[in-house]
Design an enzyme around this catalytic site. Structure first.
Site, mmCIF file in Angstrom:
data_model
loop_
_atom_site.group_PDB
_atom_site.id
_atom_site.type_symbol
_atom_site.label_atom_id
_atom_site.label_comp_id
_atom_site.label_asym_id
_atom_site.label_seq_id
_atom_site.Cartn_x
_atom_site.Cartn_y
_atom_site.Cartn_z
ATOM 1 C CG MET A 100 7.593 23.494 -0.163
ATOM 2 S SD MET A 100 6.480 24.460 -1.184
ATOM 3 C CE MET A 100 5.587 25.411 0.020
ATOM 4 C CE LYS A 117 -0.298 -0.126 5.070
ATOM 5 N NZ LYS A 117 -1.161 -0.396 6.236
ATOM 6 C CE1 TYR A 162 11.821 31.669 3.872
ATOM 7 C CE2 TYR A 162 11.539 29.291 3.899
ATOM 8 C CZ TYR A 162 11.551 30.490 3.213
ATOM 9 O OH TYR A 162 11.302 30.492 1.873
ATOM 10 N NE ARG A 214 -7.005 0.995 11.879
ATOM 11 C CZ ARG A 214 -5.741 0.945 11.488
ATOM 12 N NH1 ARG A 214 -4.864 1.836 11.959
ATOM 13 N NH2 ARG A 214 -5.322 0.046 10.636
HETATM 14 C C1 LIG Z 1 -0.473 -1.526 6.829
HETATM 15 C C2 LIG Z 1 -1.111 -2.764 7.279
HETATM 16 C C3 LIG Z 1 -0.360 -3.933 7.506
HETATM 17 C C4 LIG Z 1 1.144 -3.948 7.498
HETATM 18 O O1 LIG Z 1 1.592 -3.449 8.738
HETATM 19 P P1 LIG Z 1 3.169 -3.420 9.108
HETATM 20 O O2 LIG Z 1 3.187 -2.990 10.516
HETATM 21 O O3 LIG Z 1 3.780 -2.423 8.191
HETATM 22 O O4 LIG Z 1 3.691 -4.782 8.879
HETATM 23 C C5 LIG Z 1 -1.035 -5.099 7.797
HETATM 24 N N1 LIG Z 1 -2.382 -5.124 7.880
HETATM 25 C C6 LIG Z 1 -3.135 -4.014 7.705
HETATM 26 C C7 LIG Z 1 -4.614 -4.124 7.822
HETATM 27 C C8 LIG Z 1 -2.529 -2.805 7.404
HETATM 28 O O5 LIG Z 1 -3.294 -1.715 7.233
#
Ligand SMILES: *Cc1c(COP(=O)(O)O)cnc(C)c1O
Length: 374
Positions: free
Chosen positions: A315, A32, A256, A126
């Site tokens: 930036m 992801k 800055y 969640r």
């Molecule tokens: C991002 C994610 C993972 C991977 O988690 P890591 O801690 O990076 O191994 C696994 N399961 C879900 C649902 C996630 O959102």
């Protein structure tokens, strides 16, 4: 001039290390968010070469992009908006994570046979169906399965990493969901709960498969263990060419707000990376009224020597005070990489910016060229 060098060999070797640590559980490599900033397609291809069983992503669009890149192994996508249309995903043989009755109905309405994996909430609060709604969801899923509209391939949840007792309580709740799903007539062959942290430290959470993200990229999910201690190699090295070097007198204000002033005549090197590229502004060095640094900036390695960000990260650029050392335009500043090679780590940057290594690599932006080392 800006480069994130991605060592695909490190990704493959991390996968081999993690695979043997969690065996016989199967492996889902999570790609992801552009493969945590490393490049989703390249990371996914490296994972396929290393023999991963599954790929995991959040969005359907991420999953479809992997299919368009010619990747044919199983993929799960698990975070969907209220109006998500699963037709393209089902046609592309992408498993759909289902967290609610509404999502189940949409998955059942594609006209094809949707492969779904039901997510249950074991305590993270969640997404995932809650216990009081799970019986109805399981029964409806079983009915759709009998009618040939869906196949419930998996049942899964996610750990909060809140401590051993809390993790084991989630494991216990998960097994209750597994039993309830069986009672409703479901036969999911993939039960999964663990991400990297659980996979490595909570063997009870491994079940049939573990979803590994950060570990694949060679980073540790633990505060008390480095990459090397886990047998992992950080895959990303972030660097930029120094584009300006100037000699300044004592008392020169830098960047800055003059958050940093030079204490003696010195040399300043300019690095063309800033918060637009994902370099945290929190990694600035901030001086108090006396001019002394209240908080040192994040570390930077130039020609094998360690320096720090001085003044505010802007930036597009930040400044490094290199004292009287010989630094030239065109030399490379390495922000982080594999610390066993003598450069700072993503963990060092996370400490300087009061965040976690995940955020450091994931935010590296599109102006930074990814260079893949096969
Ligand atoms: C991002 C994610 C993972 C991977 O988690 P890591 O801690 O990076 O191994 C696994 N399961 C879900 C649902 C996630 O959102």
């Amino acid at each position: 001039m800006r480069e994130a060098r991605i060592d695909l060999g490190a990704i493959r070797s991390n996968i081999a290390t993690l695979r043997s640590a969690v065996s016989p559980a199967a492996l889902m490599v999570v790609v992801k968010a552009e493969g945590y900033g490393h490049g989703a397609i390249e990371a996914a291809k490296a994972a396929v070469d290393a023999g991963t069983d599954w790929l995991g992503v959040v969005d359907l669009a991420e999953a479809l992009a992997l299919r368009e890149a010619g990747i044919t192994i199983p993929i799960l996508a698990w975070l969907h908006g209220e109006d998500a249309d699963f037709t393209a995903a089902v046609a592309a043989n992408i498993d759909v994570g289902v967290s609610s009755l509404g999502q189940l109905e949409r998955a059942a309405a594609t006209g094809g046979l949707a492969q779904i994996q039901i997510k249950v909430d074991t305590g993270l609060s969640r997404n995932g169906v809650e216990e009081r709604e799970s019986a109805a969801l399981f029964e409806r899923a079983a009915a759709h399965e009998r009618a040939g509209r869906v196949r419930v391939r998996g049942l899964w949840s996610h750990l909060a990493n809140a401590g051993e007792a809390e993790d084991l309580e989630q494991v216990r709740r998960f097994t209750l969901f597994v039993d309830a799903a069986r009672d409703a007539g479901l036969t999911p062959e993939l039960r999964h709960l663990a991400a990297t942290a659980g996979a490595l430290r909570v063997p009870e959470s491994r079940f049939d498969l573990v979803r590994i993200g950060v570990g694949v990229y060679g980073l540790s999910p633990f505060e008390d263990a480095s990459s090397a201690e886990l047998g992992l190699r950080p895959a990303m090295e972030l660097s930029a060419e120094i584009i300006s070097v100037k000699r300044v007198p004592a008392g020169a204000g830098v960047s800055y707000g003059y958050a940093y002033r030079t204490s003696a005549e010195t040399t300043l090197a300019l690095v063309p990376l800033g918060y637009a590229d994902g370099i945290p502004r929190h990694a600035s060095s901030v001086a108090g009224k006396t001019g002394a640094a209240d908080r040192p900036g994040a570390p930077v390695s130039i020609n094998g020597r360690a320096y720090r960000v001085c003044g505010r990260v802007a930036m597009d650029q930040f400044v490094v005070d290199v004292g009287d050392d010989q630094v030239r335009v065109g030399d490379r500043a390495i922000l982080f990489g594999d610390p066993t090679t003598g450069v700072p780590s993503a963990d060092d940057w996370a400490d300087a910016a009061d965040t976690i290594n995940y955020e450091i690599v994931t935010r590296i932006g599109p102006r930074v060229t990814r260079v893949f080392v096969p």
